[in-house]
Write a protein that holds these residues in place. Structure first.
Motif, PDB file in Angstrom:
ATOM      1  N   SER A 273       4.756   6.476 -12.748  1.00 43.88           N
ATOM      2  CA  SER A 273       5.776   6.118 -11.742  1.00 43.88           C
ATOM      3  C   SER A 273       5.137   5.661 -10.430  1.00 43.88           C
ATOM      4  O   SER A 273       5.671   4.796  -9.743  1.00 43.88           O
ATOM      5  N   VAL A 274       3.982   6.242 -10.087  1.00 48.10           N
ATOM      6  CA  VAL A 274       3.318   5.850  -8.831  1.00 48.10           C
ATOM      7  C   VAL A 274       2.958   4.366  -8.867  1.00 48.10           C
ATOM      8  O   VAL A 274       3.283   3.605  -7.952  1.00 48.10           O
ATOM      9  N   ILE A 275       2.336   3.961  -9.950  1.00 46.31           N
ATOM     10  CA  ILE A 275       1.914   2.547 -10.040  1.00 46.31           C
ATOM     11  C   ILE A 275       3.127   1.633 -10.057  1.00 46.31           C
ATOM     12  O   ILE A 275       3.161   0.603  -9.368  1.00 46.31           O
ATOM     13  N   ARG A 276       4.155   2.021 -10.812  1.00 41.31           N
ATOM     14  CA  ARG A 276       5.358   1.186 -10.856  1.00 41.31           C
ATOM     15  C   ARG A 276       5.981   1.083  -9.458  1.00 41.31           C
ATOM     16  O   ARG A 276       6.468   0.035  -9.034  1.00 41.31           O
ATOM     17  N   GLN A 277       5.894   2.205  -8.704  1.00 42.84           N
ATOM     18  CA  GLN A 277       6.455   2.211  -7.358  1.00 42.84           C
ATOM     19  C   GLN A 277       5.611   1.323  -6.421  1.00 42.84           C
ATOM     20  O   GLN A 277       6.135   0.527  -5.647  1.00 42.84           O
ATOM     21  N   ARG A 286       6.559  -3.850   3.334  1.00 47.26           N
ATOM     22  CA  ARG A 286       7.791  -3.260   2.773  1.00 47.26           C
ATOM     23  C   ARG A 286       7.695  -1.733   2.711  1.00 47.26           C
ATOM     24  O   ARG A 286       8.623  -1.051   2.272  1.00 47.26           O
ATOM     25  N   VAL A 287       6.579  -1.175   3.125  1.00 51.02           N
ATOM     26  CA  VAL A 287       6.379   0.293   2.995  1.00 51.02           C
ATOM     27  C   VAL A 287       7.403   1.052   3.824  1.00 51.02           C
ATOM     28  O   VAL A 287       8.022   2.011   3.344  1.00 51.02           O
ATOM     29  N   ILE A 339      -4.048  -0.859  -3.278  1.00 53.82           N
ATOM     30  CA  ILE A 339      -4.719   0.177  -2.465  1.00 53.82           C
ATOM     31  C   ILE A 339      -4.215   0.090  -1.032  1.00 53.82           C
ATOM     32  O   ILE A 339      -3.930   1.098  -0.380  1.00 53.82           O
ATOM     33  N   GLU A 340      -4.048  -1.120  -0.547  1.00 57.40           N
ATOM     34  CA  GLU A 340      -3.551  -1.277   0.833  1.00 57.40           C
ATOM     35  C   GLU A 340      -2.161  -0.667   0.973  1.00 57.40           C
ATOM     36  O   GLU A 340      -1.875   0.056   1.925  1.00 57.40           O
ATOM     37  N   VAL A 341      -1.319  -0.914  -0.028  1.00 54.56           N
ATOM     38  CA  VAL A 341       0.040  -0.338   0.006  1.00 54.56           C
ATOM     39  C   VAL A 341      -0.054   1.184  -0.044  1.00 54.56           C
ATOM     40  O   VAL A 341       0.573   1.897   0.748  1.00 54.56           O
ATOM     41  N   ALA A 342      -0.906   1.708  -0.943  1.00 58.16           N
ATOM     42  CA  ALA A 342      -1.063   3.169  -1.071  1.00 58.16           C
ATOM     43  C   ALA A 342      -1.595   3.765   0.228  1.00 58.16           C
ATOM     44  O   ALA A 342      -1.093   4.788   0.713  1.00 58.16           O
ATOM     45  N   ASN A 343      -2.587   3.100   0.826  1.00 61.32           N
ATOM     46  CA  ASN A 343      -3.152   3.622   2.075  1.00 61.32           C
ATOM     47  C   ASN A 343      -2.115   3.625   3.196  1.00 61.32           C
ATOM     48  O   ASN A 343      -2.041   4.552   4.005  1.00 61.32           O
ATOM     49  N   LYS A 344      -1.278   2.585   3.206  1.00 63.89           N
ATOM     50  CA  LYS A 344      -0.229   2.500   4.249  1.00 63.89           C
ATOM     51  C   LYS A 344       0.776   3.628   4.061  1.00 63.89           C
ATOM     52  O   LYS A 344       1.180   4.297   5.018  1.00 63.89           O
ATOM     53  N   ILE A 345       1.172   3.867   2.821  1.00 64.28           N
ATOM     54  CA  ILE A 345       2.116   4.970   2.532  1.00 64.28           C
ATOM     55  C   ILE A 345       1.513   6.277   2.998  1.00 64.28           C
ATOM     56  O   ILE A 345       2.136   7.063   3.720  1.00 64.28           O
ATOM     57  N   GLU A 346       0.250   6.498   2.633  1.00 62.35           N
ATOM     58  CA  GLU A 346      -0.421   7.749   2.980  1.00 62.35           C
ATOM     59  C   GLU A 346      -0.521   7.891   4.496  1.00 62.35           C
ATOM     60  O   GLU A 346      -0.181   8.934   5.072  1.00 62.35           O
TER      61      GLU A 346
END
Ligand code: SDX
Length: 426
Positions: A273-277, A286-287, A339-346
């Motif tokens: 689900s994480v990757i799909r998200q 869009r974060v 990774i950029e999207v994940a880092n922004k979320i984090e």
């Protein structure tokens, strides 16, 4: 020294009850409520068992506040950095790390037992194309019992060891076969010369007749992922394994139940689900929109890979995976946009009061998906990777249950809020 007890008073009638307090080696003590119903005529209520210890265990300890995880007393960072997954599996099953010779023998036994009965192929053939590998894997492990019926009633350490080695060794083969069959690909049999983790990647990615290039860095990354997933106290799937084990059903049934429980997106299905998200969010601009949705009580959207029942600080496994991901971005060609999207979320979530006040941090699933994707492992196989890693832990927990002096069948009670005394209509 006075016995350690807790006194409870029922303010409705002034009755008091003394309940024993039991201490562990480390971590919260417990109030033993096993006689609570007999003494009070009441049940305790604990939806999701947030404050309930279901068993005594020597296998894994988590300190959710410190973000600490230990298998048999060894810190997870030591095992992930200095040992292999087979070292860790051996430790979980045998309470001690293996000597070099013990590891060599364990590895050889894994290779020899990695083959499955040819009759299992009929089961794989019965599934439609694109069948989810978790469905095939859960059915496959249960079906293994039909080929080993003489080992369904086991109760000696030697039989436990044989069963454990058989299931741990065969799950990667069942997993790889599940994927290849559901995609119409020719199955690749295990290579008796390859080690545990290399063999799985080989069965997943090779063309017939051994045409595949597997880099040591990929094998090491996946081996570490297996180690980080190997056990985790009494999580939902382990509780399912113990519950099934408490009825004296055989371990194949218990592990099959664990696989099914792990599949849920709130549990082991979260990595897919994480990757799909991340792919759905797509770009860093869009974060904010999705962070707002995650905070909105009227929106069922949740940030997959965030939050944990026990960790109220960084999941130590997430830390280890983030380090691996950052080290391997170049070598593995990890998707830098995601990774950029994940880092922004984090970065936003770790500074937003909604997440801070609820102790919501990235968990193991937030980082594993990006690494698995770079190992050319498809999303539908992410929870299967979790199964391969968690199987030694599930089996160690099942054996620990069987070795107890008394096995109480898992049978919780309830707070009944339904109707009563209805008049029958004839
Ligand atoms: C695993 O148990 C284990 O050890 C599991 C595991 C293992 O190794 O076996 O570690 C593996 O399952 C990791 C978790 C993977 N799941 C996810 O990433 C799914 C997203 N996370 C959530 O569904 C949730 O955080 C759980 C299921 C992980 C934990 O749920 P809890 O402990 O029951 O917490 P909760 O649902 O009661 O939430 C507490 C609050 C709520 O808000 P309020 O009602 O207090 O206002 O936090 C909110 C929740 O709405 N919340 C989230 C959130 N997780 C919790 N809000 C937004 N996004 C999230 N991810």
């Amino acid at each position: 020294m006075s016995k350690k007890t807790m006194t409870l008073t029922d303010n409705r009638n002034g009755n008091t009850y003394e309940l024993p307090i039991l201490d562990g080696t480390v971590g919260p003590s417990v109030v033993d409520i096993s006689t609570f119903y007999k003494e009070t005529g009441m049940f305790t209520f604990d939806r999701g068992y947030t404050s309930t210890a279901s068993c005594r265990s020597e296998i894994t300890y988590i300190d959710g506040d410190k973000g600490q995880l230990m298998y048999r007393g060894y810190d997870i960072s030591y095992l992930a950095n200095e040992k292999t997954f087979l070292d860790t599996a051996y430790l979980l099953l045998n309470k001690e790390l293996p000597t070099a010779e013990e590891l060599e023998n364990f590895s050889e036994e894994m290779k020899k037992r990695s083959f499955i009965h040819e009759g299992m192929k009929k089961l794989f053939d019965s599934f439609p194309d694109r069948a989810h590998p978790m469905a095939i894997l859960s059915a496959g492990v249960s079906a293994l019992s039909t080929f080993y019926f003489d080992h369904l009633d086991i109760d000696t350490p030697q039989e436990y060891t044989e069963m454990a080695n058989r299931i741990i060794a065969k799950i990667p083969t069942l997993a790889a076969f599940s994927y290849r069959y559901s995609n119409g690909l020719p199955i690749i049999y295990p290579d008796i010369k390859k080690g545990f983790t290399e063999n799985f990647l080989y069965m997943m990615r090779s063309y017939p007749h051994n045409y595949v290039d597997l880099r040591p860095i990929e094998i090491k990354a996946l081996d570490t992922i297996f180690t980080l997933h190997a056990d985790h106290e009494q999580n939902a799937s382990t509780t399912s394994v113990r519950n099934v084990g408490s009825t004296h059903a055989h371990p194949y049934a218990a592990i099959s139940a664990g696989i099914s429980a792990l599949w849920g997106r709130a549990h082991g299905g979260a990595n897919e689900s994480v990757i799909r998200q991340l792919e759905m969010i797509g770009t860093v601009d869009r974060v904010d929109e999705f962070i707002a949705r995650a905070k909105d009580k009227d929106d069922s959207f949740r940030l997959m890979g965030f939050g944990h029942r026990v960790y109220k600080s960084f999941d130590p496994r997430a830390k280890a995976l983030k380090a691996i991901r950052n080290d391997l971005v170049e070598e593995l060609g990890i998707n830098s946009e995601l990774i950029e999207v994940a880092n922004k979320i984090e970065q936003i979530a770790l500074n937003d009061d909604y997440f801070i006040s609820r102790n919501l941090y990235p968990n193991i699933d937030f980082y594993s998906g990006l690494i698995l994707q770079s190992l050319i492992i498809p999303k539908v196989m992410f929870a299967v990777i979790f199964v391969i890693g968690r199987t030694p832990g599930w089996i160690a927990q099942w054996i620990e249950l069987q070795e107890q002096d008394v096995i109480k069948i898992a049978r919780p009670r309830q707070l009944y809020v339904g109707t009563q005394d209805r008049t029958p209509e004839y």
